[in-house]
Write a protein that holds these residues in place. Sequence first.
Motif, PDB file in Angstrom:
ATOM      1  N   HIS A  77       1.085  -1.145  -0.011  1.00  0.00           N
ATOM      2  CA  HIS A  77       0.154   0.248   0.078  1.00  0.00           C
ATOM      3  C   HIS A  77       1.091   1.182   0.080  1.00  0.00           C
ATOM      4  O   HIS A  77       1.948   1.377   0.785  1.00  0.00           O
ATOM      5  N   GLU A  79       0.317   4.270   0.779  1.00  0.00           N
ATOM      6  CA  GLU A  79       0.110   5.338   1.821  1.00  0.00           C
ATOM      7  C   GLU A  79       1.222   5.513   2.551  1.00  0.00           C
ATOM      8  O   GLU A  79       1.760   4.436   3.141  1.00  0.00           O
ATOM      9  N   ASP A  81       2.054   5.968   5.756  1.00  0.00           N
ATOM     10  CA  ASP A  81       2.018   5.376   7.033  1.00  0.00           C
ATOM     11  C   ASP A  81       2.583   3.701   6.929  1.00  0.00           C
ATOM     12  O   ASP A  81       2.939   3.222   7.690  1.00  0.00           O
ATOM     13  N   HIS A  82       2.625   3.269   5.713  1.00  0.00           N
ATOM     14  CA  HIS A  82       3.341   1.769   5.374  1.00  0.00           C
ATOM     15  C   HIS A  82       4.456   1.965   4.566  1.00  0.00           C
ATOM     16  O   HIS A  82       5.508   1.091   4.411  1.00  0.00           O
ATOM     17  N   HIS A 144      -7.273   0.184   1.063  1.00  0.00           N
ATOM     18  CA  HIS A 144      -7.858   1.386   1.237  1.00  0.00           C
ATOM     19  C   HIS A 144      -7.687   2.186  -0.080  1.00  0.00           C
ATOM     20  O   HIS A 144      -8.531   3.077  -0.260  1.00  0.00           O
ATOM     21  N   ASP A 163      -4.456  -2.732   5.200  1.00  0.00           N
ATOM     22  CA  ASP A 163      -5.359  -1.913   5.971  1.00  0.00           C
ATOM     23  C   ASP A 163      -6.366  -2.659   6.313  1.00  0.00           C
ATOM     24  O   ASP A 163      -7.025  -2.731   7.358  1.00  0.00           O
ATOM     25  N   HIS A 219      -2.196  -2.586  10.590  1.00  0.00           N
ATOM     26  CA  HIS A 219      -2.398  -1.757  12.011  1.00  0.00           C
ATOM     27  C   HIS A 219      -3.039  -2.810  12.825  1.00  0.00           C
ATOM     28  O   HIS A 219      -3.964  -3.386  12.787  1.00  0.00           O
TER      29      HIS A 219
HETATM   30 FE1  FEO Z   1      -4.335   3.458   4.177  1.00  0.00          FE
HETATM   31 FE2  FEO Z   1      -2.857   2.550   6.902  1.00  0.00          FE
HETATM   32  O1  FEO Z   1      -2.959   3.414   5.355  1.00  0.00           O
END
Ligand code: FEO
Length: 391
Positions: A77, A79, A81-82, A144, A163, A219
């Motif tokens: 992913h 994004e 945060d990853h 996501h 996610d 997460h």
């Molecule tokens: Fe959609 Fe945890 O990033």
Amino acid sequence: MRPREIVPGVYYVGAVDWDRRLFDALIPLPEGTSYNAYLVQGSEKTVLFDTVDPSKTEVLLEYLEGVESLDYIVIQHAEQDHSGSLPVVMSRYPKARVLCSPKAIDLLATHLHVPAEALTAVADGEELSLGDKTLRFLHTPWVHWPETMSTYLVEDRMLLSCDLFGSHLATSDLFGRDEEVLPAAKRYFAEIMMPLRPAVRKNLEKLGTLDLDAIAPSHGPIHGHPSVIMNAYRDWVDGPARNLVVIPYVTMHGSTLALVEHLTGALAVRGVRVERFDLSTVDLGRLAVAMVDAATLVVATPTVLTNPHPAMMSALHLIGALRPPVRHLAVLASYGWASNVADVVISLTAGLKAEMMEPLLVRGSPRAEDLSRVDELAAAIAARHAEEGLE
Ligand code: FEO
């Protein structure tokens, strides 16, 4: 720190963020979160799955201290945060091939300034042998982002789900206890996945055919009982609406509160459950969770310069974005001289597939006749819930 073994050859190397209290400068994180990364060591090849949020790069690097080489880095992913620590990990392991879905190439190049030619796309269903372990890449778009994918560790019967099935929950446990993880996972679903329900449904069908011993999301803790979180997701996506009215409200001089109080009692005596959220103090995540199940949403607000109160405007933007599956929508508003509240609510919730009930606007402090109209609204809501057989 040393990598923590989940099953032989599969290790947790992510970062727990105990103190983070806000995501996207919007979503409250009362229980912190984690950015999970996993190291998979086959008999011939070693793979890192995802990196971590850039604020925690050092944690990942510390976990990787004893790892001399990586054959692959899989980014599931884009994004940040990853993926945010990818540039640092790439510079530490320059020979590692970076694998991702085709759509991730442009996103990673755009967001992280990683050269696109350093990225290799993997196809949906493509398998990669690590020797005694096999990876199967599964494209799982829109859970996501459009590029998101998951990976099935065939021999370990483990799904790295990104996610999907995640939770914002900081814990020292590798495996979560279902009773602790499910509320956090539902909150995560409400905040992130609820507007993406059609995509979630499709991906549940696709992943539901896998033989699974564990689901390791990006997460929160790992799910050791995959059917529990799978069934919870099925319920959240397609489960029946509940006999529940959710009332986000704001009050300035007490008129709207009086209307809300009366509506709460009038619904309760008709057997309809109510959850109320004072927007001046509420954690918006709790409001989002309640809307996963509610059949009816009642927006209760004073009028400020003909519009809903600014706190309600903000909540309405969020509700419009989250697209909760409520069936009925009502407006309860007070005003001093003129109000455009009903039109604004209708406009900001246009994406909801909900029946708009007759708006109830009250000028000044509510009188007995106004409260009678609130009784009528409660009766109308209760009748709809009864007709629909809601429990
Ligand atoms: Fe959609 Fe945890 O990033």
